[in-house]
Design an enzyme around this catalytic site. Structure first.
Site, PDB file in Angstrom:
ATOM      1  N   GLY A 112     -49.267  72.388  -0.864  1.00 36.69           N
ATOM      2  CA  GLY A 112     -48.810  71.330  -1.754  1.00 36.69           C
ATOM      3  C   GLY A 112     -49.582  70.063  -1.446  1.00 36.69           C
ATOM      4  N   CYS A 164     -49.737  66.531   2.417  1.00 39.71           N
ATOM      5  CA  CYS A 164     -49.929  67.968   2.169  1.00 39.71           C
ATOM      6  C   CYS A 164     -48.938  68.774   2.992  1.00 39.71           C
ATOM      7  CB  CYS A 164     -51.332  68.405   2.565  1.00 39.71           C
ATOM      8  SG  CYS A 164     -52.663  67.696   1.598  1.00 39.71           S
ATOM      9  N   ASP A 165     -48.679  69.967   2.530  1.00 37.51           N
ATOM     10  CA  ASP A 165     -47.929  70.931   3.322  1.00 37.51           C
ATOM     11  C   ASP A 165     -48.422  72.324   2.975  1.00 37.51           C
ATOM     12  OD1 ASP A 165     -45.531  71.185   5.240  1.00 37.51           O
ATOM     13  OD2 ASP A 165     -45.248  72.783   3.768  1.00 37.51           O
ATOM     14  N   SER A 166     -48.638  73.141   3.995  1.00 37.87           N
ATOM     15  CA  SER A 166     -49.148  74.500   3.793  1.00 37.87           C
ATOM     16  C   SER A 166     -48.198  75.533   4.377  1.00 37.87           C
ATOM     17  CB  SER A 166     -50.515  74.673   4.471  1.00 37.87           C
ATOM     18  OG  SER A 166     -51.474  73.817   3.916  1.00 37.87           O
ATOM     19  N   LYS A 212     -43.453  63.903   2.419  1.00 38.37           N
ATOM     20  CA  LYS A 212     -44.333  63.378   3.470  1.00 38.37           C
ATOM     21  C   LYS A 212     -45.128  62.168   2.965  1.00 38.37           C
ATOM     22  CE  LYS A 212     -44.883  67.738   5.950  1.00 38.37           C
ATOM     23  NZ  LYS A 212     -45.837  68.785   6.367  1.00 38.37           N
TER      24      LYS A 212
END
Length: 192
Positions: free
Chosen positions: A102, A65-67, A48
Site C-alpha cells: 500500500g 507504505c505498508d507491505s 502511517k
C-alpha cells in the site's frame, strides 16, 4: 518525508535520486484489520502517512507504505519468531504468493492525499530445510514481510517475480511517480 523505518525503502528511494528525511510513524499495525487484503495494506499506509503528516507544516510530501504477503488467502506480515519463519517457508516452498504494498502520498501544502496498492506475484524456490533454518536465524528474517526479500539473504530462494521489483523491496517507484503526478508534484523536482 518517508513515514517508514524500512532501510530497504530508504535505500531504493536514495538510489532513485531522492533524499527523504525519515520519520517513523510508530503506528500500531494491529489496529487495522480489513477482510480485503488490498484494503488492509492500503489503510495501513494511509494511517502511517497521516500520522507523520499531522506533525508537519506546509511544504512537505509524505510517503507512507505498508507491505504484506498474500499467501493461501491470508496476509503475512513480519514473522513473530524463527520458528514462524521456518513454518512459513516450508509452506511457501515451490509455490506462489502476491506481495502487496500500500502506498499513500500526502502533500502537506494542499492537504491532498492519493493512494494505490501495488501487487507483484512472487514465485518461491525450494530451499532445503537446512537453508530455511539458517535463514530463520538471521536478523533479516524477522524484519521483513513474508518473510523474504529479493535484495537480501533470501533472494536466492526466490525463483522470480511477475511485476514490479521495487514493490517487493518495499516501494514501487512507478506507483510513487503516478501518485506524485496526481498531486501535481514533479517527481524530478524532488531529486537531491
Amino acid at each position: 518525508m518517508l513515514a517508514s523505518a524500512s532501510p530497504a525503502r530508504l535505500r531504493l528511494l536514495r538510489d532513485a535520486g531522492f533524499d527523504p528525511k525519515v520519520i517513523v510513524s510508530g503506528v500500531d499495525e494491529s489496529v487495522i484489520r480489513s477482510d480485503d487484503p488490498w484494503d488492509n495494506v492500503q489503510q495501513l499506509a494511509i494511517v502511517k502517512a497521516r500520522s507523520v503528516a499531522e506533525g508537519l507544516g506546509p511544504g512537505f510530501v509524505v510517503v507512507g507504505c505498508d507491505s504484506m504477503l498474500l499467501f493461501d488467502g491470508a496476509l503475512l506480515g513480519k514473522a513473530a519468531s524463527p520458528a514462524d519463519v521456518v513454518e512459513r517457508w516450508r509452506r511457501m516452498r515451490g509455490r506462489n504468493g502476491v506481495l502487496l504494498t500500500g502506498h499513500c502520498v500526502i502533500d502537506t501544502t494542499t492537504d491532498r492525499s492519493v493512494q494505490e496498492v501495488g501487487d507483484t506475484v512472487v514465485r518461491f524456490g525450494r530451499p532445503t530445510d537446512a537453508e530455511i533454518a539458517a535463514y530463520a536465524e538471521t536478523d533479516e528474517a524477522l524484519a521483513v514481510a513474508g518473510p523474504f526479500t529479493i535484495d537480501g539473504r533470501s533472494a536466492m530462494f526466490v525463483d522470480g517475480i511477475d511485476g514490479d521489483a521495487g514493490n517487493v523491496i518495499g516501494i514501487s517507484l512507478t506507483v510513487l511517480h503516478r501518485l506524485l503526478a496526481q498531486l501535481n508534484v514533479d517527481a524530478v523536482s524532488l531529486w537531491s
